[in-house]
Write a protein that holds these residues in place. Structure first.
Motif, short mmCIF file in Angstrom:
data_model
loop_
_atom_site.label_atom_id
_atom_site.label_comp_id
_atom_site.label_asym_id
_atom_site.label_seq_id
_atom_site.Cartn_x
_atom_site.Cartn_y
_atom_site.Cartn_z
N ALA A 149 -3.32 13.32 4.06
CA ALA A 149 -2.20 13.46 5.00
C ALA A 149 -1.15 12.39 4.72
N GLU A 150 -1.59 11.17 4.43
CA GLU A 150 -0.65 10.10 4.13
C GLU A 150 0.06 10.36 2.80
N ARG A 151 -0.68 10.88 1.80
CA ARG A 151 -0.07 11.22 0.52
C ARG A 151 1.00 12.29 0.70
N SER A 152 0.67 13.30 1.51
CA SER A 152 1.63 14.38 1.77
C SER A 152 2.87 13.85 2.47
N ALA A 153 2.66 12.93 3.41
CA ALA A 153 3.80 12.34 4.12
C ALA A 153 4.67 11.54 3.16
N ALA A 154 4.06 10.80 2.24
CA ALA A 154 4.82 10.02 1.25
C ALA A 154 5.61 10.95 0.35
N GLU A 155 4.99 12.05 -0.06
CA GLU A 155 5.68 13.03 -0.91
C GLU A 155 6.87 13.64 -0.16
N LYS A 156 6.67 13.96 1.12
CA LYS A 156 7.74 14.52 1.94
C LYS A 156 8.89 13.51 2.07
N ASP A 157 8.56 12.23 2.30
CA ASP A 157 9.58 11.19 2.38
C ASP A 157 10.38 11.10 1.08
N LEU A 158 9.70 11.16 -0.06
CA LEU A 158 10.38 11.09 -1.34
C LEU A 158 11.33 12.27 -1.53
N SER A 172 0.83 -1.20 0.00
CA SER A 172 0.00 0.00 0.00
C SER A 172 0.87 1.26 0.00
N LYS A 173 1.87 1.27 0.86
CA LYS A 173 2.77 2.42 0.93
C LYS A 173 3.58 2.56 -0.36
N ALA A 174 4.02 1.44 -0.92
CA ALA A 174 4.79 1.48 -2.16
C ALA A 174 3.94 2.03 -3.31
N ALA A 175 2.69 1.60 -3.38
CA ALA A 175 1.80 2.09 -4.43
C ALA A 175 1.57 3.59 -4.29
N ARG A 176 1.38 4.05 -3.06
CA ARG A 176 1.17 5.48 -2.83
C ARG A 176 2.41 6.28 -3.22
#
Length: 75
Positions: free
Chosen positions: A62-71, A34-38
């Motif tokens: 919020a999760e999408r924003s966090a994933a973008e920040k991580d990237l 799920s996290k990898a797909a996002r």
């Protein structure tokens, strides 16, 4: 975040990578996928369409924003 059960077909190599990565991170394969797909959606430029915010949608954003920040942090 709300979850939904789905059936996926993965090649055996991809599944093995996912299983190993999930184990290394101490999470389930479902959670890792799920996290990898996002992350991949964000990496390839996906942006959600604007719609009236609902509690689940706000958590997803919020999760999408966090994933973008991580990237961004990974370079």
């Amino acid at each position: 975040m709300a979850t939904r059960k789905v059936t996926l077909s993965l090649d055996s190599g991809a599944l093995e990578f996912a299983e190993r990565a999930a184990k290394a991170h101490g999470i389930s394969v479902s959670s890792w996928l799920s996290k990898a797909a996002r992350r991949e959606a964000v990496r390839t430029g996906y942006t959600p369409q604007k719609a009236p915010a609902q509690p689940a949608a706000e958590r997803d954003e919020a999760e999408r924003s966090a994933a973008e920040k991580d990237l961004r942090a990974q370079g």
